[in-house]
Write a protein that holds these residues in place. Structure first.
Motif, PDB file in Angstrom:
ATOM      1  N   SER A  57       0.840  -1.205   0.000  1.00  0.00           N
ATOM      2  CA  SER A  57       0.000   0.000   0.000  1.00  0.00           C
ATOM      3  C   SER A  57       0.874   1.255   0.000  1.00  0.00           C
ATOM      4  N   CYS A  60       2.442   1.604  -3.478  1.00  0.00           N
ATOM      5  CA  CYS A  60       1.455   2.105  -4.446  1.00  0.00           C
ATOM      6  C   CYS A  60       1.234   3.597  -4.280  1.00  0.00           C
ATOM      7  N   VAL A  74      -3.671   2.556  -8.999  1.00  0.00           N
ATOM      8  CA  VAL A  74      -2.392   1.915  -9.316  1.00  0.00           C
ATOM      9  C   VAL A  74      -2.543   0.397  -9.311  1.00  0.00           C
ATOM     10  N   ARG A  75      -2.218  -0.201 -10.435  1.00  0.00           N
ATOM     11  CA  ARG A  75      -2.113  -1.656 -10.568  1.00  0.00           C
ATOM     12  C   ARG A  75      -0.751  -1.910 -11.193  1.00  0.00           C
ATOM     13  N   HIS A  84      -1.491  -4.368  -5.987  1.00  0.00           N
ATOM     14  CA  HIS A  84      -2.249  -3.134  -5.765  1.00  0.00           C
ATOM     15  C   HIS A  84      -2.321  -2.852  -4.273  1.00  0.00           C
ATOM     16  N   MET A  85      -2.861  -1.687  -3.914  1.00  0.00           N
ATOM     17  CA  MET A  85      -2.840  -1.256  -2.521  1.00  0.00           C
ATOM     18  C   MET A  85      -3.702  -2.118  -1.604  1.00  0.00           C
ATOM     19  N   SER A  86      -4.583  -2.928  -2.150  1.00  0.00           N
ATOM     20  CA  SER A  86      -5.440  -3.782  -1.325  1.00  0.00           C
ATOM     21  C   SER A  86      -4.809  -5.138  -1.013  1.00  0.00           C
ATOM     22  N   CYS A  87      -3.576  -5.350  -1.426  1.00  0.00           N
ATOM     23  CA  CYS A  87      -2.862  -6.599  -1.104  1.00  0.00           C
ATOM     24  C   CYS A  87      -2.357  -6.477   0.335  1.00  0.00           C
ATOM     25  N   LYS A 107      -3.125   1.647 -15.179  1.00  0.00           N
ATOM     26  CA  LYS A 107      -4.019   2.545 -14.430  1.00  0.00           C
ATOM     27  C   LYS A 107      -5.444   2.026 -14.524  1.00  0.00           C
ATOM     28  N   GLN A 108      -6.086   1.838 -13.362  1.00  0.00           N
ATOM     29  CA  GLN A 108      -7.467   1.365 -13.338  1.00  0.00           C
ATOM     30  C   GLN A 108      -8.270   2.335 -12.474  1.00  0.00           C
TER      31      GLN A 108
END
Length: 111
Positions: A57, A60, A74-75, A84-87, A107-108
């Protein structure tokens, strides 16, 4: 068959020794950098002041600030992994990101 077994064991021991040496070097407290290439092309950006124990996180957020997009967008492709930051609970070291790595930024912004 015996020679194949001996060679395979020697290769395995050499690989283990190299892995341990790399892990010791990689767990050092020295900062390192990686390159982030945008999927759309262009010159890769260098992201500096990274540490093996840095959480994804935080990484990212650093990438986002450097390229001027929100962190949620950010991916990063690293090998076959999408980071990504949710890992949660993942660090640069645990995902195999090391000095000199090149990651691809995708980019998503939404669904």
């Amino acid at each position: 068959d015996r020679n194949r077994s001996v060679n395979s064991k020697a290769t395995s021991e050499t690989s283990d020794t190299m892995d341990k040496a790399w892990q010791q070097q990689f767990t050092s407290t020295s900062p390192f950098s990686v390159k982030v290439a945008e999927f759309a092309g262009g010159e890769p950006s260098e992201v500096t002041d990274l540490y093996p124990n840095m959480e994804l996180s935080d990484f990212c957020e650093k990438v986002a600030a450097q390229v001027g997009i929100p962190a949620f967008a950010v991916r990063l492709l690293h090998g076959s992994r999408l980071l990504h930051m949710s890992c949660l609970g993942e660090s640069l070291a645990s995902t195999g990101v090391k000095p000199g790595s090149t990651l691809t930024l995708v980019k998503q912004f939404g669904w």
